[in-house]
Scaffold this motif. Structure first.
Motif, PDB file in Angstrom:
ATOM      1  N   GLU A 130       5.227  -4.362 -12.706  1.00 41.26           N
ATOM      2  CA  GLU A 130       6.130  -3.528 -11.912  1.00 41.26           C
ATOM      3  C   GLU A 130       6.634  -2.300 -12.677  1.00 41.26           C
ATOM      4  O   GLU A 130       7.477  -1.562 -12.169  1.00 41.26           O
ATOM      5  CB  GLU A 130       7.337  -4.355 -11.448  1.00 41.26           C
ATOM      6  N   LYS A 181       7.332   7.934  -2.541  1.00 41.58           N
ATOM      7  CA  LYS A 181       5.924   7.678  -2.227  1.00 41.58           C
ATOM      8  C   LYS A 181       5.294   6.794  -3.303  1.00 41.58           C
ATOM      9  O   LYS A 181       4.554   5.850  -2.995  1.00 41.58           O
ATOM     10  CB  LYS A 181       5.155   8.998  -2.114  1.00 41.58           C
ATOM     11  N   PHE A 195       6.534   3.234  -2.902  1.00 35.87           N
ATOM     12  CA  PHE A 195       5.874   2.569  -1.776  1.00 35.87           C
ATOM     13  C   PHE A 195       4.435   2.208  -2.131  1.00 35.87           C
ATOM     14  O   PHE A 195       3.961   1.102  -1.820  1.00 35.87           O
ATOM     15  CB  PHE A 195       5.895   3.470  -0.538  1.00 35.87           C
ATOM     16  N   ASN A 196       3.725   3.117  -2.805  1.00 39.26           N
ATOM     17  CA  ASN A 196       2.346   2.811  -3.221  1.00 39.26           C
ATOM     18  C   ASN A 196       2.317   1.604  -4.156  1.00 39.26           C
ATOM     19  O   ASN A 196       1.413   0.766  -4.072  1.00 39.26           O
ATOM     20  CB  ASN A 196       1.724   4.028  -3.903  1.00 39.26           C
ATOM     21  N   GLN A 197       3.278   1.528  -5.063  1.00 43.94           N
ATOM     22  CA  GLN A 197       3.324   0.402  -5.985  1.00 43.94           C
ATOM     23  C   GLN A 197       3.674  -0.896  -5.237  1.00 43.94           C
ATOM     24  O   GLN A 197       3.164  -1.971  -5.573  1.00 43.94           O
ATOM     25  CB  GLN A 197       4.348   0.667  -7.091  1.00 43.94           C
ATOM     26  N   MET A 198       4.552  -0.791  -4.239  1.00 46.42           N
ATOM     27  CA  MET A 198       4.859  -1.972  -3.414  1.00 46.42           C
ATOM     28  C   MET A 198       3.596  -2.480  -2.717  1.00 46.42           C
ATOM     29  O   MET A 198       3.344  -3.688  -2.664  1.00 46.42           O
ATOM     30  CB  MET A 198       5.935  -1.610  -2.386  1.00 46.42           C
ATOM     31  N   GLN A 199       2.788  -1.567  -2.188  1.00 46.13           N
ATOM     32  CA  GLN A 199       1.525  -1.962  -1.546  1.00 46.13           C
ATOM     33  C   GLN A 199       0.571  -2.593  -2.549  1.00 46.13           C
ATOM     34  O   GLN A 199      -0.083  -3.600  -2.254  1.00 46.13           O
ATOM     35  CB  GLN A 199       0.891  -0.753  -0.879  1.00 46.13           C
ATOM     36  N   ARG A 200       0.493  -1.983  -3.733  1.00 49.83           N
ATOM     37  CA  ARG A 200      -0.399  -2.534  -4.760  1.00 49.83           C
ATOM     38  C   ARG A 200       0.014  -3.939  -5.159  1.00 49.83           C
ATOM     39  O   ARG A 200      -0.826  -4.838  -5.277  1.00 49.83           O
ATOM     40  CB  ARG A 200      -0.389  -1.610  -5.989  1.00 49.83           C
ATOM     41  N   ALA A 208       1.777  -6.067  -3.412  1.00 45.73           N
ATOM     42  CA  ALA A 208       1.580  -6.983  -2.299  1.00 45.73           C
ATOM     43  C   ALA A 208       0.127  -7.416  -2.170  1.00 45.73           C
ATOM     44  O   ALA A 208      -0.174  -8.548  -1.760  1.00 45.73           O
ATOM     45  CB  ALA A 208       2.060  -6.337  -1.002  1.00 45.73           C
ATOM     46  N   ALA A 209      -0.782  -6.486  -2.525  1.00 47.31           N
ATOM     47  CA  ALA A 209      -2.204  -6.803  -2.412  1.00 47.31           C
ATOM     48  C   ALA A 209      -2.691  -7.709  -3.536  1.00 47.31           C
ATOM     49  O   ALA A 209      -3.757  -8.302  -3.432  1.00 47.31           O
ATOM     50  CB  ALA A 209      -3.027  -5.508  -2.428  1.00 47.31           C
TER      51      ALA A 209
END
Length: 377
Positions: free
Chosen positions: A307, A366, A369-374, A376-377
């Motif tokens: 993180e 932004k 949010f991109n890191q949150m998506q990463r 989560a994946a």
């Protein structure tokens, strides 16, 4: 994660707090411009030896450096020299982690003797959108040719060497490269110097490149992988922006507490009014919040936590928001005095710079949010 500084680190923080006050007192009598005296004092006191590796005559101790930066930012009152120190610290991290032996030998020694570095990322039409830059590297038989321009570069008018973000002309993807150039490199010229609202003692401006010969040995890291290298470097700066934003308010909060305890209004001192208490308390909450988020981000970054990149952006965003809110609240607390030209108004103008230094709010949201998506994946 470090939850408190060691006794030695506390001594370092106290030492640099005293140095910050000394610099602040001296700068009041100086004309506008980069504080070379303060910069050289920090060099002489050994601030760079805290993070330059031991094999290059340093200690490579980021927590001790953080203690020094915290002490300095708690007393220096204006952020320009702090922003310069943060930029130089990022250069040290980049060289230590990604530099070749010859690059480390040359540029770390330059940093230890007080040379000033610059990092050129933004362009007029792209801002900090690195993937869209047009400054180009074209491969030749003996290296590259560099062409293009950068703007809004801290230290551009005074730098001794620069790290420049470029696009490799012959690649559609994985095409970002980082290049190290000395100021006297043929074809490198300085452009317009920026006229800013605040932070006027931090000189920023343009650099232009016309058929600049760049040997292969001047590329930092692996050509084509410059974006990930750059993110690794600037993430440190992001969390440190949050840290200094937290601490900058410290002497102003102390002043405001004394002012509220002595300023009479409606037959009582204003610190007896709840709305004044709320202003002062919110400043202290912002200071603590920003400081601890920055500490957490540094711990994650140094330990390679998943993180880390997200938390570094959070640290920068929270620090900037808290500083701007606190500076605005100080202007309101002092009333018409706060609006007069003086230290509080200057803080307000300088604080607004944190809305864009190290990336805008939109850019960091932004990235978060991109890191949150990463994750989560």
């Amino acid at each position: 994660m470090l939850f408190d500084l060691t006794a030695e680190q506390l001594d370092i923080r106290n030492k640099y707090s005293s140095i910050g006050k000394e610099i602040a007192d001296a700068k009041r009598a100086e004309p506008e411009g980069f504080d070379f005296d303060g910069w050289n004092l920090l060099r002489d006191e050994g601030i760079w030896r805290l993070i330059v590796p031991a094999d290059a005559n340093g200690a490579s101790d980021w927590w001790s450096f953080t203690a020094a930066l915290e002490g300095l930012s708690s007393s220096i009152r204006t952020p320009e020299l702090l922003l310069s120190v943060i930029a130089q610290a990022g250069m040290v991290r980049g060289l230590v982690r990604h530099g070749s032996p010859s690059q480390k030998a040359h540029y770390l020694e330059a940093i230890l003797r007080g040379d000033v570095s610059a990092t050129g990322i933004a362009e007029p039409t792209t801002g900090t959108d690195v993937r869209s830059i047009s400054t180009s590297l074209t491969e030749t038989a003996d290296g590259y040719l560099l062409n293009g321009s950068k703007f809004n570069i801290a230290h551009a008018p005074i730098m001794d060497f620069a790290l420049l973000v470029c696009r490799l002309n012959d690649r559609e993807s994985s095409n970002i490269a980082l290049v190290l150039l000395d100021r006297d490199t043929p074809g490198l010229t300085s452009g317009r110097v920026d006229d800013k609202l605040g932070n006027r003692n931090l000189p920023t401006g343009e650099l232009h490149f016309r058929d600049v010969h760049v040997p292969h040995s001047s590329v930092l890291g692996v050509p084509g992988r410059g974006l990930s290298t750059l993110i690794d470097i600037i993430s440190l700066g992001r969390l440190y922006y949050g840290l200094v934003a937290a601490n900058l308010i410290t002497p102003y909060l102390d002043d405001a507490m004394r002012y509220a305890a002595t300023r009479d209004s409606f037959k009582s001192t204003i610190d007896s009014h709840q709305y004044v208490q709320k202003r002062l308390v919110d400043m202290r909450i912002g200071l603590a919040r920003s400081r601890w988020v920055a500490y957490g981000a540094l711990s994650q970054l140094l330990n390679g936590h998943a993180e880390a990149l997200m938390t570094c952006s959070i640290a920068k965003l929270v620090g900037a928001e808290d500083l701007i809110a606190s500076a605005t609240s100080l202007v309101k607390l002092y009333g018409s005095l706060g609006y007069h030209n003086g230290s509080v108004a200057e803080l307000m103008k300088n604080a607004l710079g944190f809305a864009s230094v190290g990336g805008t709010e939109e850019m960091h949201r932004k990235n978060i949010f991109n890191q949150m998506q990463r994750l989560a994946a």
